[in-house]
Design an enzyme around this catalytic site. Sequence first.
Site, PDB file in Angstrom:
ATOM      1  N   HIS A  34       0.841  -1.198   0.000  1.00  0.00           N
ATOM      2  CA  HIS A  34       0.000   0.000   0.000  1.00  0.00           C
ATOM      3  C   HIS A  34       0.884   1.258   0.000  1.00  0.00           C
ATOM      4  O   HIS A  34       0.586   2.239  -0.691  1.00  0.00           O
ATOM      5  CB  HIS A  34      -0.891   0.031   1.250  1.00  0.00           C
ATOM      6  N   SER A 185       0.327  -8.973   1.276  1.00  0.00           N
ATOM      7  CA  SER A 185      -1.134  -8.944   1.361  1.00  0.00           C
ATOM      8  C   SER A 185      -1.515  -8.836   2.830  1.00  0.00           C
ATOM      9  O   SER A 185      -0.841  -9.428   3.691  1.00  0.00           O
ATOM     10  CB  SER A 185      -1.701 -10.245   0.778  1.00  0.00           C
TER      11      SER A 185
HETATM   12  P1  AMP Z   1      -6.491  -4.103  -0.240  1.00  0.00           P
HETATM   13  O1  AMP Z   1      -6.337  -3.252   0.981  1.00  0.00           O
HETATM   14  O2  AMP Z   1      -5.885  -5.459  -0.108  1.00  0.00           O
HETATM   15  O3  AMP Z   1      -7.893  -4.099  -0.766  1.00  0.00           O
HETATM   16  O4  AMP Z   1      -5.604  -3.406  -1.362  1.00  0.00           O
HETATM   17  C1  AMP Z   1      -5.750  -2.051  -1.660  1.00  0.00           C
HETATM   18  C2  AMP Z   1      -4.961  -1.753  -2.903  1.00  0.00           C
HETATM   19  O5  AMP Z   1      -3.596  -2.087  -2.684  1.00  0.00           O
HETATM   20  C3  AMP Z   1      -5.432  -2.584  -4.114  1.00  0.00           C
HETATM   21  O6  AMP Z   1      -5.343  -1.779  -5.276  1.00  0.00           O
HETATM   22  C4  AMP Z   1      -4.426  -3.706  -4.141  1.00  0.00           C
HETATM   23  O7  AMP Z   1      -4.244  -4.263  -5.436  1.00  0.00           O
HETATM   24  C5  AMP Z   1      -3.162  -2.969  -3.689  1.00  0.00           C
HETATM   25  N1  AMP Z   1      -2.194  -3.924  -3.153  1.00  0.00           N
HETATM   26  C6  AMP Z   1      -2.382  -4.809  -2.141  1.00  0.00           C
HETATM   27  N2  AMP Z   1      -1.268  -5.554  -1.973  1.00  0.00           N
HETATM   28  C7  AMP Z   1      -0.367  -5.132  -2.901  1.00  0.00           C
HETATM   29  C8  AMP Z   1       0.964  -5.506  -3.252  1.00  0.00           C
HETATM   30  N3  AMP Z   1       1.601  -6.483  -2.615  1.00  0.00           N
HETATM   31  N4  AMP Z   1       1.563  -4.850  -4.250  1.00  0.00           N
HETATM   32  C9  AMP Z   1       0.934  -3.863  -4.934  1.00  0.00           C
HETATM   33  N5  AMP Z   1      -0.325  -3.461  -4.653  1.00  0.00           N
HETATM   34  C10 AMP Z   1      -0.970  -4.080  -3.654  1.00  0.00           C
END
Ligand code: AMP
Length: 284
Positions: A34, A185
């Site tokens: 993030h 993640s």
């Molecule tokens: P989330 O909080 O998991 O819903 O992710 C929020 C945003 O961060 C989304 O656009 C995800 O694709 C991005 N994101 C999450 N993990 C990663 C990562 N390891 N690398 C790049 N972007 C990420």
Amino acid sequence: MKIVAPSQAMQQWSRQVAQQHVLVPTMGALHEGHAALIRRAREIADPSATVVVSIFVNPIQFGVNEDLSCYPRTLAADVALCEKENVDFLFYPTVEEMYAADASVRISETQLSQRLCGASRPGHFSGMATVVAKLFNIVAPNIAIFGEKDWQQLAIIRRFVHDLNFPIEIIGHPTVREKDGLAMSSRNAYLTPEKRAVAPKIYQALQAVAAARATGEKNIAILLMAARMALEDIPGAMIDYIEIMNEETLAPLSEISENSKPRLFVAVKLGETRLIDNIALHAS
Ligand code: AMP
């Protein structure tokens, strides 16, 4: 940094402020992936632009047997990360105000969302697109940044912005990985030490297939079989899907040709934790 909870206040601000806004939508439990998106927002935006991070664990994108109630919530650490990354606004709405009790409108994408995670998680992408539409209307960004880790989500958002004429530029940011290759993640926090130890093998499997492709292997069945064998070798792994698709249309490929833009997508359950990853099988 301002922390804004009511969407009305956020919407009022976004309509008043003339400078460019860049939005990074998240579900919180923020990590380096993030943070990279937030830094990218700063890099690509005008010097005077406002960077807005939203944190909202969106209940309507979780299935009934999914992890909504135990999804990690780490607000204090998230605020600290956003402060450190010079975020201007942290938008942190409540579920009650995002979804009125009588809310009855959903956005549904009908092609790209049918396969991969859409097949395993019915309703997920409709819930995701609905909340992103709401965030776009509330924050009114000029640019929004999404991660390539969730490639299908990014492809659906691009289609949705195009089809519904949202005047927003969508930027995809490459997947940020732990040193051992595991895609970062928020859900990695669920992994037991044993599962965490074997989780990097998912990316190793993807890399092995990409290497086979780079040395000239064009046969999709052989590439898929190589992925399957490597993933089946991971102790305790349950494969949800392994697919090679055109990375823009997300249509399955029967052969690799010059313009087929092949990308390998996998979803694997390690214990209770479902992990996804993807890799390009083409040069650029
Ligand atoms: P989330 O909080 O998991 O819903 O992710 C929020 C945003 O961060 C989304 O656009 C995800 O694709 C991005 N994101 C999450 N993990 C990663 C990562 N390891 N690398 C790049 N972007 C990420």
